[in-house]
Design a protein around this motif. Structure first.
Motif, PDB file in Angstrom:
ATOM      1  N   ASN A 117     113.222  -4.206  31.698  1.00 61.81           N
ATOM      2  CA  ASN A 117     112.491  -2.967  31.436  1.00 61.81           C
ATOM      3  C   ASN A 117     111.554  -3.172  30.259  1.00 61.81           C
ATOM      4  O   ASN A 117     111.875  -3.885  29.313  1.00 61.81           O
ATOM      5  CB  ASN A 117     113.449  -1.807  31.117  1.00 61.81           C
ATOM      6  N   ILE A 118     110.403  -2.509  30.305  1.00 65.39           N
ATOM      7  CA  ILE A 118     109.446  -2.631  29.212  1.00 65.39           C
ATOM      8  C   ILE A 118     109.991  -2.009  27.931  1.00 65.39           C
ATOM      9  O   ILE A 118     109.638  -2.428  26.827  1.00 65.39           O
ATOM     10  CB  ILE A 118     108.086  -1.992  29.596  1.00 65.39           C
ATOM     11  N   LYS A 119     110.866  -1.032  28.047  1.00 65.01           N
ATOM     12  CA  LYS A 119     111.389  -0.370  26.848  1.00 65.01           C
ATOM     13  C   LYS A 119     112.245  -1.313  26.004  1.00 65.01           C
ATOM     14  O   LYS A 119     112.442  -1.091  24.801  1.00 65.01           O
ATOM     15  CB  LYS A 119     112.199   0.869  27.229  1.00 65.01           C
ATOM     16  N   ASP A 120     112.736  -2.388  26.633  1.00 65.05           N
ATOM     17  CA  ASP A 120     113.558  -3.343  25.902  1.00 65.05           C
ATOM     18  C   ASP A 120     112.725  -4.407  25.188  1.00 65.05           C
ATOM     19  O   ASP A 120     113.270  -5.272  24.511  1.00 65.05           O
ATOM     20  CB  ASP A 120     114.534  -4.035  26.862  1.00 65.05           C
ATOM     21  N   VAL A 121     111.394  -4.357  25.361  1.00 60.51           N
ATOM     22  CA  VAL A 121     110.506  -5.348  24.768  1.00 60.51           C
ATOM     23  C   VAL A 121     109.885  -4.772  23.496  1.00 60.51           C
ATOM     24  O   VAL A 121     109.492  -3.607  23.454  1.00 60.51           O
ATOM     25  CB  VAL A 121     109.389  -5.744  25.764  1.00 60.51           C
ATOM     26  N   GLN A 122     109.774  -5.596  22.478  1.00 64.60           N
ATOM     27  CA  GLN A 122     109.207  -5.167  21.212  1.00 64.60           C
ATOM     28  C   GLN A 122     107.785  -5.703  21.054  1.00 64.60           C
ATOM     29  O   GLN A 122     107.461  -6.799  21.522  1.00 64.60           O
ATOM     30  CB  GLN A 122     110.062  -5.673  20.041  1.00 64.60           C
ATOM     31  N   VAL A 123     106.926  -4.917  20.414  1.00 63.90           N
ATOM     32  CA  VAL A 123     105.578  -5.389  20.097  1.00 63.90           C
ATOM     33  C   VAL A 123     105.688  -6.647  19.229  1.00 63.90           C
ATOM     34  O   VAL A 123     106.489  -6.703  18.298  1.00 63.90           O
ATOM     35  CB  VAL A 123     104.783  -4.289  19.355  1.00 63.90           C
ATOM     36  N   GLY A 124     104.900  -7.664  19.563  1.00 63.00           N
ATOM     37  CA  GLY A 124     104.964  -8.937  18.860  1.00 63.00           C
ATOM     38  C   GLY A 124     105.884  -9.945  19.517  1.00 63.00           C
ATOM     39  O   GLY A 124     105.892 -11.126  19.140  1.00 63.00           O
ATOM     40  N   GLU A 125     106.652  -9.503  20.499  1.00 63.63           N
ATOM     41  CA  GLU A 125     107.568 -10.409  21.187  1.00 63.63           C
ATOM     42  C   GLU A 125     106.790 -11.426  22.020  1.00 63.63           C
ATOM     43  O   GLU A 125     105.746 -11.137  22.579  1.00 63.63           O
ATOM     44  CB  GLU A 125     108.507  -9.592  22.082  1.00 63.63           C
ATOM     45  N   ARG A 126     107.320 -12.625  22.111  1.00 69.70           N
ATOM     46  CA  ARG A 126     106.662 -13.694  22.860  1.00 69.70           C
ATOM     47  C   ARG A 126     106.956 -13.569  24.352  1.00 69.70           C
ATOM     48  O   ARG A 126     108.082 -13.258  24.759  1.00 69.70           O
ATOM     49  CB  ARG A 126     107.130 -15.056  22.346  1.00 69.70           C
ATOM     50  N   LEU A 127     105.923 -13.820  25.161  1.00 72.40           N
ATOM     51  CA  LEU A 127     106.031 -13.719  26.611  1.00 72.40           C
ATOM     52  C   LEU A 127     105.439 -14.970  27.252  1.00 72.40           C
ATOM     53  O   LEU A 127     104.653 -15.691  26.642  1.00 72.40           O
ATOM     54  CB  LEU A 127     105.270 -12.485  27.124  1.00 72.40           C
ATOM     55  N   VAL A 128     105.816 -15.212  28.506  1.00 71.46           N
ATOM     56  CA  VAL A 128     105.331 -16.368  29.255  1.00 71.46           C
ATOM     57  C   VAL A 128     104.634 -15.900  30.524  1.00 71.46           C
ATOM     58  O   VAL A 128     105.132 -15.026  31.238  1.00 71.46           O
ATOM     59  CB  VAL A 128     106.491 -17.308  29.639  1.00 71.46           C
ATOM     60  N   ILE A 145     103.084  -9.760  22.841  1.00 73.64           N
ATOM     61  CA  ILE A 145     102.729  -8.422  23.301  1.00 73.64           C
ATOM     62  C   ILE A 145     102.072  -7.654  22.158  1.00 73.64           C
ATOM     63  O   ILE A 145     102.599  -7.576  21.051  1.00 73.64           O
ATOM     64  CB  ILE A 145     103.966  -7.683  23.858  1.00 73.64           C
ATOM     65  N   GLN A 146     100.884  -7.138  22.430  1.00 74.58           N
ATOM     66  CA  GLN A 146     100.130  -6.383  21.427  1.00 74.58           C
ATOM     67  C   GLN A 146     100.374  -4.888  21.566  1.00 74.58           C
ATOM     68  O   GLN A 146     100.572  -4.183  20.582  1.00 74.58           O
ATOM     69  CB  GLN A 146      98.649  -6.703  21.587  1.00 74.58           C
ATOM     70  N   LYS A 147     100.340  -4.406  22.808  1.00 69.61           N
ATOM     71  CA  LYS A 147     100.681  -3.017  23.126  1.00 69.61           C
ATOM     72  C   LYS A 147     101.481  -3.037  24.417  1.00 69.61           C
ATOM     73  O   LYS A 147     101.180  -3.807  25.323  1.00 69.61           O
ATOM     74  CB  LYS A 147      99.435  -2.161  23.353  1.00 69.61           C
ATOM     75  N   LYS A 148     102.490  -2.195  24.510  1.00 77.85           N
ATOM     76  CA  LYS A 148     103.248  -2.181  25.752  1.00 77.85           C
ATOM     77  C   LYS A 148     102.990  -0.926  26.588  1.00 77.85           C
ATOM     78  O   LYS A 148     103.494  -0.805  27.694  1.00 77.85           O
ATOM     79  CB  LYS A 148     104.742  -2.330  25.485  1.00 77.85           C
ATOM     80  N   PHE A 180      95.400 -16.320  36.301  1.00 81.37           N
ATOM     81  CA  PHE A 180      96.776 -15.897  36.046  1.00 81.37           C
ATOM     82  C   PHE A 180      97.111 -14.583  36.768  1.00 81.37           C
ATOM     83  O   PHE A 180      98.230 -14.093  36.644  1.00 81.37           O
ATOM     84  CB  PHE A 180      97.012 -15.730  34.542  1.00 81.37           C
ATOM     85  N   LEU A 181      96.155 -14.002  37.481  1.00 84.65           N
ATOM     86  CA  LEU A 181      96.419 -12.749  38.181  1.00 84.65           C
ATOM     87  C   LEU A 181      97.598 -12.912  39.142  1.00 84.65           C
ATOM     88  O   LEU A 181      97.660 -13.861  39.916  1.00 84.65           O
ATOM     89  CB  LEU A 181      95.175 -12.303  38.958  1.00 84.65           C
ATOM     90  N   GLY A 182      98.524 -11.976  39.085  1.00 86.91           N
ATOM     91  CA  GLY A 182      99.706 -12.034  39.935  1.00 86.91           C
ATOM     92  C   GLY A 182     100.878 -12.752  39.309  1.00 86.91           C
ATOM     93  O   GLY A 182     101.987 -12.738  39.858  1.00 86.91           O
ATOM     94  N   SER A 183     100.648 -13.374  38.146  1.00 88.70           N
ATOM     95  CA  SER A 183     101.752 -14.062  37.482  1.00 88.70           C
ATOM     96  C   SER A 183     102.786 -13.064  36.985  1.00 88.70           C
ATOM     97  O   SER A 183     102.444 -11.975  36.517  1.00 88.70           O
ATOM     98  CB  SER A 183     101.221 -14.859  36.281  1.00 88.70           C
ATOM     99  N   PRO A 184     104.065 -13.428  37.063  1.00 89.51           N
ATOM    100  CA  PRO A 184     105.058 -12.585  36.396  1.00 89.51           C
ATOM    101  C   PRO A 184     104.873 -12.671  34.891  1.00 89.51           C
ATOM    102  O   PRO A 184     104.476 -13.718  34.362  1.00 89.51           O
ATOM    103  CB  PRO A 184     106.392 -13.212  36.830  1.00 89.51           C
ATOM    104  N   VAL A 185     105.113 -11.583  34.205  1.00 95.59           N
ATOM    105  CA  VAL A 185     105.127 -11.564  32.743  1.00 95.59           C
ATOM    106  C   VAL A 185     106.603 -11.589  32.345  1.00 95.59           C
ATOM    107  O   VAL A 185     107.350 -10.665  32.640  1.00 95.59           O
ATOM    108  CB  VAL A 185     104.432 -10.303  32.194  1.00 95.59           C
ATOM    109  N   VAL A 186     107.000 -12.671  31.687  1.00 95.72           N
ATOM    110  CA  VAL A 186     108.422 -12.959  31.500  1.00 95.72           C
ATOM    111  C   VAL A 186     108.766 -13.034  30.015  1.00 95.72           C
ATOM    112  O   VAL A 186     108.021 -13.622  29.223  1.00 95.72           O
ATOM    113  CB  VAL A 186     108.794 -14.289  32.192  1.00 95.72           C
ATOM    114  N   ASN A 187     109.893 -12.428  29.650  1.00 93.51           N
ATOM    115  CA  ASN A 187     110.332 -12.485  28.252  1.00 93.51           C
ATOM    116  C   ASN A 187     111.132 -13.768  28.001  1.00 93.51           C
ATOM    117  O   ASN A 187     111.356 -14.578  28.915  1.00 93.51           O
ATOM    118  CB  ASN A 187     111.135 -11.230  27.874  1.00 93.51           C
ATOM    119  N   MET A 188     111.573 -13.963  26.780  1.00 95.38           N
ATOM    120  CA  MET A 188     112.265 -15.193  26.422  1.00 95.38           C
ATOM    121  C   MET A 188     113.689 -15.254  26.948  1.00 95.38           C
ATOM    122  O   MET A 188     114.375 -16.271  26.797  1.00 95.38           O
ATOM    123  CB  MET A 188     112.264 -15.370  24.895  1.00 95.38           C
TER     124      MET A 188
END
Length: 267
Positions: A117-128, A145-148, A180-188
């Protein structure tokens, strides 16, 4: 002696490597289907012919990609996996609200990625993100992430939003090219928190929360995404900067507070 910051860097590199392996294994490419011909070269899928990436939702062949990858649903497309399987598409389901497309392919035992969920992600967190062109030359992109829940308000016409489509985006701290269109945005943690989509010549993220309802309906066997929409246009004043806005209520003028919504019914 290994300094603490060196240990942290090693652990971070190991974590990125582990997540990257999972993302690459689950990322696919979408192509227009080629008719089998007598010329061998005509049967080869070239990287620059890719319509975009996508990721594996279920191990039995459900794929998620962005709507612009399927420019004409009447045409035939294929999905090519990281291990170069060419999968025919049996079914397409469009979610107009989020700009996401679900593709059902003939496959088994595909590598999948869990959803978060996006709510579990913090601004500044690294993504792949990953660019998969079906040629074994995947390119990874590490961003923060700059803005969620940002909105594209670059033009005056952008200020008026509609409830029939998602209006918030994930903004990254660096530019991303459209391959990169269609790529999943993945957290660490190796979880999908969004999908890379196009918006006014930018590549932004569509939060998983905006299409999780569609995911549930697809997995429940529905052939069409059903959503309840209010059918209104609105301006979110919490997202803009300006002078006090006055609206007329009967014969009186009232000042609208910042953070409120101005809305009218779509006819």
């Amino acid at each position: 002696k290994i300094e603490r910051h060196e240990q942290v860097n090693v652990l971070e590199d190991e974590r990125i490597g582990h997540v990257s392996e999972k993302v690459i294994a689950s990322t696919v490419s979408v192509f227009r289907k080629k008719e089998i011909g007598t010329n061998l070269l005509d049967n080869i899928y070239l990287p620059n012919e890719s319509k975009g990436s996508g990721f594996v939702l279920t191990n039995d062949g459900w794929i998620i990609t962005h709507a612009k990858a399927i420019s004409d649903a009447a045409l035939d497309y294929v999905v090519i996996t990281n291990d170069k399987q060419i999968l025919d598409i049996d079914k397409m389901i469009f979610d107009d609200y989020s700009g996401v497309v679900f593709l059902k392919t003939k496959a088994n035992n595909l590598s999948t990625l869990p959803l978060s969920n996006i709510k579990d992600v913090q601004v500044g967190e690294r993504l792949v993100l990953v660019k998969n062109l079906a040629d074994k030359k995947q390119e990874l992109k590490l961003v923060r992430i700059q803005k969620k829940d940002g909105q594209d308000n670059s033009k005056q016409s952008d200020l008026v939003k509609k409830t029939i489509q998602a209006e918030s985006f994930i903004y990254f701290d660096s530019d991303i090219d459209d391959m990169f269109l269609g790529s999943p945005v993945v957290n660490m943690a190796g979880e999908v928190i969004g999908l890379a989509i196009g918006q006014d010549n930018m590549v932004l993220g569509r939060a998983i929360d905006d299409f999780k309802l569609a995911v549930n309906q697809v997995l429940d066997g529905k052939d069409k995404i059903e959503r309840t929409a209010l059918g209104v246009r609105f301006i979110d004043l919490s997202q803009v900067v300006g002078t006090n806005i006055k609206i007329k209520k009967g014969d009186e003028m009232s000042i609208v507070d910042k953070g409120a919504y101005l809305a009218d019914v779509l006819l």
